[in-house]
Design an enzyme around this catalytic site. Structure first.
Site: not given
Length: 359
Positions: A9, A109-110
Site C-alpha cells: 500500500d 495505490d494497492e
DNA sequence: CTCCTGGGTGC
DNA sequence: CCTGATCCCAGGAG
C-alpha cells in the site's frame, strides 16, 4: 508449500506524489482535494499527508472542514491529478509484480503479490524480499509504502495497515489468530461503518468476538455469501487467488451541478460532457456496453438510480444519450425532488472485436 | 434465471 | 458539510 502473500500500500499516495513534484510542500500539511465546482471550496478531501492528519483532516472530509481545521497553518490545498498518479502507479506496480509469481492490482495505490515460490515458503526470506522491494520503490519513485506479509490476501492486507507509514508487518500462520483477535471488526475489508455498528450493537466488537459469533445469526443478518465470508475472515481464511480478477465491468461519471434542478433538458446538458467522456474511453479501450444507467442525488443526498439493458451491445454515445434521457425522465416523473448531482454509467462491458484483453 | 434498485464499501 | 469511481450483494419482480 503453504501460500505466502505480500500486500503493498503506497503511503498517502496522492499527497506523497505532490510532495515529490513540489519539494517545497514537504513538512507542510498537504491536502489533495476533489473540488465539486459548486462554490469555491465545495468538495471533499481525497488524500491528506500526515501533517494534515494531525489536524483531523483525512480522506472524505469536506474541504470546508479541512480549511477550518488548518486555519493558521501553512497548509497547501491542491486539486487531484489522476493522470499523474495513475502513471506513477503503473510504474510502481510493474516493479512490484517483478517480485513474485501472481500479481493483483487492487487499486491505484494497492497491490497484492503471491510470493510463495519467490520466498521458498520461508517468512524470513519473504521479509528480506519485502525490504528489497521497499528500497527499490524508494530509489526509483521516491515513495514510501507499507507492506504486509501473511498466509492469505486478507491477512496480508490487514498486516499492511497496522504499521503505517513506511511499515513492514509479517504475520506467520501460527500468529494469525493472536494477530487478528484483538482488532476491531472494522479492520476486515468489507466491514465499513454500517456493518461495524450493526455488529457492535450485537456485542461483537473484536474479530475474536466475531470468530465466536453464531454463524446462523451472521448468515441471517448479512446473507449467505457475506455471512460465510465473515466467518472465514475472522479466522484469517481467504482462499481467493491473486490476479484472478476479471476485466472491468462498468464505467461511470458523476458530477455535482452548480444549481439544483429537476429539469430534463438541464440534466441532459449537464451530463452531455460525461457522455462524451465515457464514449471516448469506450473507444480508446475498444469496449462496448450492454446496459446503461443513470444516477441522481437529491438535496438531502438521497440517491436515485435507474438502469436498462439494451437488446444489443453498443459502442455509441447517441445510444447512451437516448437511454439516459428516458431514464432521467422516469426518475423525474416518480419523485418531486430537486437534484444536486447527476451521473451516467455504462455497464456489462465487453471487449469489442479484436479479442483485446481488458485490464 | 435475468433484470433492476438500493445499500454498502473504500480510498 | 457532503467528491467521484468501482464492485459486490441482497432481494423483489418478472
Amino acid at each position: 508449500m503453504d501460500r505466502i502473500v505480500l500486500h503493498l500500500d503506497i503511503d498517502y499516495f496522492f499527497a506523497q506524489v505532490e510532495e515529490n513534484d513540489r519539494p517545497e510542500f514537504k513538512g507542510k500539511p498537504v491536502v489533495v482535494c476533489v473540488y465539486s465546482g459548486r462554490d469555491e471550496t465545495s468538495g471533499a478531501v481525497s488524500t491528506a499527508n500526515y501533517e494534515a492528519r494531525k489536524y483531523g483532516v483525512r480522506a472524505g472530509v469536506p474541504i470546508k472542514f479541512a480549511i477550518a481545521r488548518l486555519k493558521g497553518t501553512n497548509a497547501v490545498f491542491l486539486p487531484v491529478r489522476h493522470e499523474r498518479y495513475s502513471e506513477i502507479s503503473q510504474g510502481v506496480m510493474q516493479t512490484v509484480s517483478g517480485y513474485g509469481e501472481k500479481f493483483g492490482y487492487a487499486s491505484v495505490d494497492e497491490g497484492a503479490l503471491d510470493i510463495t515460490k519467490a520466498s521458498e515458503g520461508d517468512y524470513a526470506k519473504a521479509g528480506r524480499l519485502a525490504e528489497k522491494l521497499k528500497f527499490e520503490i524508494l530509489e526509483k519513485f521516491r515513495l514510501t509504502c507499507s507492506v504486509g506479509i501473511g498466509p492469505s490476501p486478507l491477512v496480508a492486507k490487514i498486516a499492511s495497515d497496522v504499521n503505517k507509514p513506511n511499515g513492514l508487518t509479517i504475520v506467520r500462520p501460527q500468529e494469525v489468530e493472536a494477530f487478528l483477535s484483538p482488532m476491531g471488526v472494522g479492520k476486515i475489508p468489507g466491514i465499513g461503518n454500517k456493518s461495524a455498528e450493526f455488529l457492535e450493537s450485537g456485542g461483537i466488537r473484536t474479530i475474536e468476538d466475531l470468530r465466536n459469533a453464531d454463524p446462523g445469526m451472521l448468515v441471517e443478518s448479512f446473507g449467505r455469501k457475506t455471512g460465510a465470508w465473515l466467518m472465514n475472515a475472522a479466522k484469517g481464511v481467504d482462499e481467493s487467488e491473486i490476479g484472478a480478477e476479471g476485466g472491468q465491468k462498468q464505467l461511470s461519471r458523476i458530477k455535482t451541478m452548480k444549481q439544483d434542478t429537476r429539469d430534463l433538458e438541464t440534466l441532459m446538458r449537464e451530463t452531455a460532457e460525461l457522455a462524451d467522456e465515457l464514449g471516448a474511453e469506450l473507444r480508446e479501450r475498444r469496449l462496448s456496453y450492454k446496459a446503461v444507467g443513470v444516477m441522481l442525488v437529491d438535496e438531502s443526498l438521497k440517491a436515485y438510480s435507474k438502469a436498462r439493458t439494451l437488446s444489443h451491445p453498443s459502442e455509441d454515445v447517441f445510444e447512451l444519450r437516448k437511454a439516459s434521457r428516458e431514464l432521467f425522465a422516469q426518475i423525474i416523473s416518480e419523485t418531486g425532488a430537486q437534484f444536486r448531482r447527476a451521473g451516467l454509467r455504462v455497464d456489462r462491458l465487453e471487449s469489442r472485436e479484436g479479442q483485446q484483453t481488458l485490464f
